[in-house]
Design a protein around this motif. Structure first.
Motif, PDB file in Angstrom:
ATOM      1  N   LEU A 149       8.483 -17.309  36.143  1.00  0.00           N
ATOM      2  CA  LEU A 149       9.385 -16.407  35.442  1.00  0.00           C
ATOM      3  C   LEU A 149      10.500 -15.941  36.369  1.00  0.00           C
ATOM      4  O   LEU A 149      10.309 -15.847  37.584  1.00  0.00           O
ATOM      5  CB  LEU A 149       8.619 -15.173  34.936  1.00  0.00           C
ATOM      6  N   GLU A 153      12.550 -11.634  33.551  1.00  0.00           N
ATOM      7  CA  GLU A 153      11.453 -11.979  32.637  1.00  0.00           C
ATOM      8  C   GLU A 153      10.155 -11.328  33.093  1.00  0.00           C
ATOM      9  O   GLU A 153       9.389 -10.817  32.278  1.00  0.00           O
ATOM     10  CB  GLU A 153      11.308 -13.500  32.558  1.00  0.00           C
ATOM     11  N   LEU A 157       7.948  -8.613  30.888  1.00  0.00           N
ATOM     12  CA  LEU A 157       6.550  -8.890  30.539  1.00  0.00           C
ATOM     13  C   LEU A 157       5.626  -7.834  31.132  1.00  0.00           C
ATOM     14  O   LEU A 157       4.676  -7.393  30.483  1.00  0.00           O
ATOM     15  CB  LEU A 157       6.157 -10.286  31.030  1.00  0.00           C
ATOM     16  N   HIS A 192      16.989 -13.094  27.493  1.00  0.00           N
ATOM     17  CA  HIS A 192      15.888 -13.049  28.460  1.00  0.00           C
ATOM     18  C   HIS A 192      14.534 -13.089  27.735  1.00  0.00           C
ATOM     19  O   HIS A 192      13.617 -13.798  28.149  1.00  0.00           O
ATOM     20  CB  HIS A 192      15.970 -11.778  29.309  1.00  0.00           C
ATOM     21  N   LEU A 196      11.609 -15.933  27.804  1.00  0.00           N
ATOM     22  CA  LEU A 196      10.257 -15.529  28.185  1.00  0.00           C
ATOM     23  C   LEU A 196       9.249 -15.982  27.135  1.00  0.00           C
ATOM     24  O   LEU A 196       8.191 -16.542  27.467  1.00  0.00           O
ATOM     25  CB  LEU A 196      10.202 -14.012  28.360  1.00  0.00           C
ATOM     26  N   LYS A 199       8.607 -19.742  27.389  1.00  0.00           N
ATOM     27  CA  LYS A 199       7.773 -20.142  28.530  1.00  0.00           C
ATOM     28  C   LYS A 199       6.299 -19.839  28.272  1.00  0.00           C
ATOM     29  O   LYS A 199       5.419 -20.648  28.584  1.00  0.00           O
ATOM     30  CB  LYS A 199       8.241 -19.414  29.792  1.00  0.00           C
TER      31      LYS A 199
END
Length: 221
Positions: A149, A153, A157, A192, A196, A199
């Motif tokens: 990340l 990101e 998270l 962003h 995220l 991914k």
């Protein structure tokens, strides 16, 4: 999520017996029947604990042990010499159990190791479903696969995982992550978060972040 235990032992009977016992105890189990096979396995996966026999074909348990890091290893061996035990414990093993052993004792030793790991990790490991985040090393894994990340990101998270049931408004999100990522603006926040989500989804096929229309974002239930 079940803890995964890797059994490294060339004895098929012991592997099968431990497999049955550990599955009954609600663990998931992986197997390697030689030191070389174990090394190949560890290149692609990280079990939560390893049960290691010493008398292995090819690469022995004593040779394999120094090549294992950051995974608790309980040695299972018929060797009873105190010097052998001390050398292995100093060489990286967290515990040593002598063959033949009682299953109840082995399960108790496994429980003790996971208790220690949980105590150590509580302060700096965040877990949500299949996501684990080490806030010290910035290591993020989904399904035990590392996810790389960006700084922004990671900050997003981390905040969402620290408040998994709470909707975080855009303004609060921007304010709370501004210390770590001063370049993140409202205009770029959605990009962003989109990156995220992508991914995380690539490693699990799940959507972990939910947009709450007109308000902000939260971890998906």
């Amino acid at each position: 999520m079940k803890k995964n235990i890797l059994i490294i032992d060339d004895d098929i009977y012991i592997n099968n017996m431990l497999n049955k016992v550990l599955i009954q105890a609600k663990y998931s189990v992986s197997h390697a029947y030689s030191g070389t096979e174990a090394l190949l396995y560890l290149k692609n996966a990280t079990p939560d604990l390893i049960l290691l026999d010493l008398m292995l074909p090819g690469l022995s348990g004593e040779e394999l042990l120094p090549q294992i890091s950051d995974i608790p290893v309980i040695v299972m061996s018929a060797k009873v010499d105190v010097k052998d035990k001390v050398a292995l414990l100093l060489g990286g093993a967290v515990d040593y159990i002598t063959k033949p052993f009682e299953i109840e004792e082995l399960l108790a030793r496994i429980t003790v190791q996971f208790r220690k790991v949980n105590k150590t990790n509580t302060a700096h490991i965040l877990v949500y479903d299949e996501i684990s985040m080490d806030i010290t090393t910035h290591d993020v894994k989904v399904n035990k696969q590392t996810v790389k990340l960006t700084k922004t990101e990671f900050a997003i998270l981390k905040l969402l995982m620290e408040n998994p049931k709470q909707v975080i408004t855009k303004s609060v999100l921007l304010d709370r992550i501004s210390e770590d990522t001063p370049d993140c603006m409202e205009s770029s926040l959605r990009v962003h978060i989109s990156n995220l989500r992508k991914k995380l989804r690539n490693s699990s096929e799940k959507d972990y972040i939910e947009a709450v229309w007109g308000i902000g974002f939260k971890m998906a239930e």
